[in-house]
Design a protein around this motif. Structure first.
Motif, short mmCIF file in Angstrom:
data_model
loop_
_atom_site.label_atom_id
_atom_site.label_comp_id
_atom_site.label_asym_id
_atom_site.label_seq_id
_atom_site.Cartn_x
_atom_site.Cartn_y
_atom_site.Cartn_z
N TYR A 37 0.74 -1.18 -0.07
CA TYR A 37 0.15 0.02 -0.20
C TYR A 37 1.13 1.31 0.35
N ARG A 38 0.22 2.45 0.04
CA ARG A 38 0.91 3.42 -0.64
C ARG A 38 -0.16 4.73 0.42
N GLN A 39 1.43 5.52 1.00
CA GLN A 39 0.11 6.69 0.74
C GLN A 39 1.25 8.01 1.28
N ALA A 40 0.63 8.83 0.09
CA ALA A 40 0.63 9.83 0.11
C ALA A 40 0.50 11.44 0.99
N PRO A 41 1.31 12.25 0.91
CA PRO A 41 0.90 13.57 1.96
C PRO A 41 -0.79 14.33 1.96
N GLY A 42 -1.64 14.17 2.63
CA GLY A 42 -3.19 14.42 2.48
C GLY A 42 -4.18 13.64 2.35
N LYS A 43 -3.69 12.16 1.70
CA LYS A 43 -4.03 11.57 1.00
C LYS A 43 -4.41 10.08 1.77
N GLN A 44 -5.49 8.93 1.19
CA GLN A 44 -5.76 7.78 1.72
C GLN A 44 -4.69 6.61 1.18
N ARG A 45 -4.85 5.54 2.70
CA ARG A 45 -3.90 5.03 2.48
C ARG A 45 -4.32 3.99 0.97
N GLU A 46 -4.38 3.90 0.10
CA GLU A 46 -4.71 2.71 -1.29
C GLU A 46 -3.75 1.93 -1.91
N TYR A 80 8.30 -9.02 -2.58
CA TYR A 80 9.58 -7.39 -3.92
C TYR A 80 8.14 -7.23 -4.44
N LEU A 81 8.08 -5.51 -4.72
CA LEU A 81 7.67 -4.43 -5.49
C LEU A 81 8.74 -3.45 -6.68
N GLN A 82 8.68 -4.40 -8.09
CA GLN A 82 9.77 -3.67 -8.49
C GLN A 82 8.84 -2.58 -9.19
N MET A 83 10.11 -1.03 -9.04
CA MET A 83 8.57 -0.72 -9.29
C MET A 83 10.11 0.51 -10.52
N TYR A 84 9.19 0.25 -11.89
CA TYR A 84 10.40 1.22 -13.31
C TYR A 84 9.44 2.10 -13.75
N SER A 85 10.31 2.90 -14.29
CA SER A 85 9.53 4.58 -14.90
C SER A 85 8.33 4.99 -13.86
N LEU A 86 9.59 5.23 -12.83
CA LEU A 86 8.64 6.41 -11.80
C LEU A 86 8.05 7.32 -11.62
N LYS A 87 7.02 7.48 -11.15
CA LYS A 87 7.31 9.86 -11.34
C LYS A 87 6.13 10.18 -10.48
N PRO A 88 6.54 11.46 -10.77
CA PRO A 88 6.68 12.28 -9.11
C PRO A 88 5.33 11.20 -8.49
N GLU A 89 4.65 11.54 -8.58
CA GLU A 89 2.95 11.06 -8.58
C GLU A 89 2.56 9.40 -7.60
N ASP A 90 4.24 9.29 -7.90
CA ASP A 90 4.27 7.79 -6.97
C ASP A 90 5.28 7.90 -5.37
N THR A 91 5.16 9.53 -5.93
CA THR A 91 6.20 9.46 -4.28
C THR A 91 4.93 9.35 -2.98
N TYR A 110 -1.38 -7.65 9.01
CA TYR A 110 -0.48 -6.80 9.97
C TYR A 110 0.42 -6.04 8.45
N TRP A 111 1.37 -4.87 9.54
CA TRP A 111 1.55 -3.91 8.54
C TRP A 111 3.46 -3.55 9.49
N GLY A 112 3.70 -3.07 7.97
CA GLY A 112 4.85 -2.68 8.60
C GLY A 112 5.06 -1.36 8.54
N GLN A 113 6.72 -0.91 8.90
CA GLN A 113 6.57 0.47 9.85
C GLN A 113 6.28 1.52 8.11
N GLY A 114 7.12 1.21 6.95
CA GLY A 114 6.79 1.87 6.00
C GLY A 114 7.91 2.59 5.70
N THR A 115 8.42 2.42 4.74
CA THR A 115 9.68 2.86 3.02
C THR A 115 9.47 4.13 2.42
N GLN A 116 9.90 5.67 2.74
CA GLN A 116 9.79 6.31 1.69
C GLN A 116 10.24 6.73 1.09
N VAL A 117 9.59 6.33 -0.94
CA VAL A 117 10.01 6.44 -1.53
C VAL A 117 9.89 8.15 -2.35
#
Length: 121
Positions: A37-46, A80-91, A110-117
């Motif tokens: 999952y990911r959560q950007a500032p001001g947005k819901q986790r998706e 694993y999550l392999q991410m290609y062609s990353l965009k600013p909106e993937d932050t 169960y959840w991990g602590q999160g890692t910033q991209v």
């Protein structure tokens, strides 16, 4: 006790790639689904991507064709999550999730602590 530990985040330029890892450990009997999952500032986790114990995968429309989720054949509790062609909106902060059955036969999430991209030039 169950722990999910993520690694692999960081700063990357637009168009670049990153690979995230998540290892689950502890009192695990079986894992039904592992997901990112990911959560950007001001947005819901998706939900970004998920993979079942049988290998079926599911992706958010926004990452289809660019991200690939996989599980380690040798270490089934690693995803694993392999991410290609990353965009600013993937932050976002990326979180690993596991829906599993513990050794005491309790099913839960169960959840991990999160890692910033961060994708930025």
């Amino acid at each position: 006790q169950v722990q999910l530990v993520e690694s692999g985040g960081g700063l990357v330029q637009p168009g670049g790639s990153l690979r995230l890892s998540c290892a689950a450990s502890g009192s695990i009997f079986s894992i039904d689904v592992m997901a990112w999952y990911r959560q950007a500032p001001g947005k819901q986790r998706e939900l970004v991507a998920a993979i079942t114990s049988g290998g079926s995968t599911n992706y958010a429309d926004s990452v289809k064709g660019r991200f690939t989720i996989s599980r380690d054949n040798a270490a089934a509790n690693t995803v694993y999550l392999q991410m290609y062609s990353l965009k600013p909106e993937d932050t976002a902060v990326y979180y690993c999730n596991a829906h599993l059955r513990s050794q005491s036969s309790i099913r839960g999430d169960y959840w991990g602590q999160g890692t910033q991209v961060t994708v930025s030039s």
